[in-house]
Design an enzyme around this catalytic site. Structure first.
Site, short mmCIF file in Angstrom:
data_model
loop_
_atom_site.label_atom_id
_atom_site.label_comp_id
_atom_site.label_asym_id
_atom_site.label_seq_id
_atom_site.Cartn_x
_atom_site.Cartn_y
_atom_site.Cartn_z
N LYS A 192 -0.96 32.08 -3.07
CA LYS A 192 0.07 31.53 -2.19
C LYS A 192 1.26 31.03 -3.00
CE LYS A 192 -2.29 32.50 1.43
NZ LYS A 192 -3.17 31.87 2.37
C1 LIG Z 1 -4.31 32.02 3.32
C2 LIG Z 1 -4.13 31.67 4.76
C3 LIG Z 1 -4.96 30.75 5.42
C4 LIG Z 1 -6.19 30.16 4.79
O1 LIG Z 1 -5.92 29.52 3.62
P1 LIG Z 1 -7.16 29.00 2.71
O2 LIG Z 1 -6.51 27.95 1.89
O3 LIG Z 1 -7.62 30.18 1.92
O4 LIG Z 1 -8.18 28.48 3.63
C5 LIG Z 1 -4.71 30.44 6.74
N1 LIG Z 1 -3.69 31.00 7.39
C6 LIG Z 1 -2.86 31.89 6.81
C7 LIG Z 1 -1.74 32.46 7.61
C8 LIG Z 1 -3.08 32.26 5.47
O5 LIG Z 1 -2.28 33.17 4.90
#
Ligand SMILES: *Cc1c(COP(=O)(O)O)cnc(C)c1O
Length: 368
Positions: A192
Site C-alpha cells: 500500500k
Molecule cells: C488492501 C485492502 C484492504 C485490506 O487491507 P488489509 O490491511 O490487508 O486488511 C481493504 N480494502 C481495500 C480496498 C484494500 O485495497
C-alpha cells in the site's frame, strides 16, 4: 526485487517495489533493542502523528485494514440481520468484514469504467429498513462521491464508513478522505501507499467510536479481537509517515506522465480525470482494455517484456462463496470494469525508463 514474489530473471518491471530508508530500519532496530514490543509509546506516537496529518480527532492503530473495517462496522451498530451496502468492485475485505458482524453485504454497482467508485444513485435504491451502514472505497486513491453519500446517509440515519485503504492523505474538496463519515479504515499492508507489512488504522472524529475500537482491539473477558498493533510496526509507520507526502508526489508525477503517454494508445482507457490528480494518493495505475484481449496482453507483457501487472479487482459478488450465500446478482458496470481492468507498475522510486518501457510495450502489443 524484494516483495514481488516473482523470479527476478523474469520480472524487469515489478508491479510494486518497497524501499525502506536507513532511518526506518534504525527506528525499528531501536524498538527491538528496547525489548518493549507490545503496543505502547511508539504506537501511540504514530496514532497522534497520523491523526494530526489526517486532521481527525482519533486514530486507532490496528493489525489490518480488515480489522479496522470490522471495528468500524461494529461501532456503527452493525449486527446479525442488518445490511451494509458495499461496492463489489473492491478487495474482498470490504464485504468480508460485514460477514464478521453476522450481517449481509448488499452490493452496489459502480458509476462506470471512467469512475469505478460506488454509485450513490444505486446505493439509494438499495436502502431498506434493515440497512445500517454504507461503505465507500476510494479506488486507486481517487475520491468516491463521499460528499453525496454523506448527505444520503444523514438523510436516512445510516453510518458512512470509508474504506480508505488506497487513499491516505487524499482529498475531496479540501477535506481528507477517511474523515467524511463515522469512521475511515486505512491499510498499511506491504504493497500500500504507507506500508509496514501488516497493519491498519481506524480514524474517527467520534470519541465513542474510538473508545469502542480501542476496547475491542484486544481480547477482553466478554468480547474483543487480537487486533492490536505492536511497537516495531508503530515505529516503522511513524518513521515512514514523514515521507508520505513526498512518496505521493512521486507517484503523482509518474501517474501524470503515464496518463499523457497512454492517451495516445488506441484501445486503452485510463479512468478518472487529470484534474483529480492533485487530490489523489495515486496508489495504483489502473487502465481499461478490451476484455477479449486482456489475458493475452498480460501474458505478453510478462513473457515478452518482463512487466508485471495485476487485476484489481475481480467482482466480489461473483465469488462462489458470495453467490452461494446471497444468490446470483447482476451488476453490469462492475462486471464490465472487472473484465477490462489491468493494473500497471507504479511506485515512488520507479525509474522513468521503466515507465517508458511499460508504455512502449503496451503500444507494441495493442497497436503494433
Ligand atoms: C488492501 C485492502 C484492504 C485490506 O487491507 P488489509 O490491511 O490487508 O486488511 C481493504 N480494502 C481495500 C480496498 C484494500 O485495497
Amino acid at each position: 526485487m524484494p516483495g514481488t514474489g516473482t523470479s527476478p530473471d523474469l520480472v524487469r518491471v515489478p508491479l510494486f517495489d518497497l524501499r525502506l530508508a536507513d532511518e526506518d530500519v534504525e527506528a525499528v532496530a531501536a524498538v527491538l533493542r528496547s525489548g518493549r514490543l507490545a503496543a505502547g509509546e511508539r504506537v501511540e506516537a504514530f496514532e497522534a502523528a497520523f491523526a494530526a496529518q489526517l486532521g481527525c480527532r482519533q486514530a486507532v492503530a490496528v493489525s489490518s485494514c480488515t480489522a479496522a473495517l470490522h471495528l468500524a462496522y461494529v461501532a456503527a451498530g452493525v449486527g446479525p440481520g442488518d445490511e451494509v451496502i458495499v461496492p463489489s468492485y473492491t478487495f474482498a475485505a470490504t464485504a468480508a468484514a460485514v460477514l464478521y458482524c453476522g450481517a449481509t453485504p448488499v452490493f452496489a454497482d459502480v458509476i462506470g469504467v471512467h469512475d469505478p467508485s460506488i454509485d450513490p444513485a444505486h446505493v439509494e435504491a438499495l436502502i431498506t429498513p434493515r440497512t445500517k451502514a454504507v461503505a465507500a472505497v476510494h479506488f486507486a486513491g481517487y475520491a468516491a462521491p463521499v460528499d453525496v453519500l454523506a448527505a444520503l446517509c444523514d438523510a436516512h440515519g445510516l453510518a458512512l464508513i470509508e474504506d480508505a485503504a488506497h487513499a491516505p492523505s487524499a482529498r475531496l474538496g479540501g477535506r481528507k478522505l477517511g474523515t467524511w463519515g463515522l469512521a475511515g479504515a486505512f491499510s498499511f499492508f506491504s504493497n500500500k501507499v504507507l506500508s509496514v507489512g501488516e497493519g491498519g488504522l481506524l480514524a474517527t472524529d467520534d470519541d465513542a467510536v474510538a473508545a469502542r475500537a480501542r476496547a475491542l482491539r484486544t481480547p477482553g473477558v466478554h468480547e474483543g479481537f487480537p487486533y492490536a498493533m505492536d511497537e516495531p510496526r508503530g515505529a516503522l509507520l511513524e518513521s515512514r509517515l514523514g515521507r508520505l507526502e513526498s512518496d505521493i508526489d512521486a507517484r503523482r508525477e509518474h501517474t501524470r506522465a503515464y496518463r499523457a503517454a497512454l492517451s495516445g494508445i488506441e484501445g486503452i482507457v485510463v479512468p478518472y480525470r487529470d484534474d483529480q490528480l492533485p487530490d489523489s494518493s495515486c496508489y495504483i495505475l489502473p487502465v481499461m482494455v478490451d476484455p477479449e484481449r486482456r489475458d493475452a496482453l498480460r501474458i505478453a507483457l510478462r513473457e515478452r517484456h518482463g512487466i508485471q501487472t495485476s487485476l484489481m479487482y475481480p467482482s466480489v459478488h461473483r465469488f462462489t462463496a458470495y453467490r452461494e450465500r446471497f444468490g446470483e446478482l447482476s451488476l453490469p458496470r462492475t462486471e464490465e470494469t472487472s473484465a477490462r481492468e489491468v493494473t500497471l507498475p507504479l511506485y515512488p522510486h520507479m525509474a522513468q525508463s521503466d515507465r517508458t518501457r511499460v508504455v512502449a510495450a503496451l503500444r507494441e502489443e495493442l497497436n503494433g
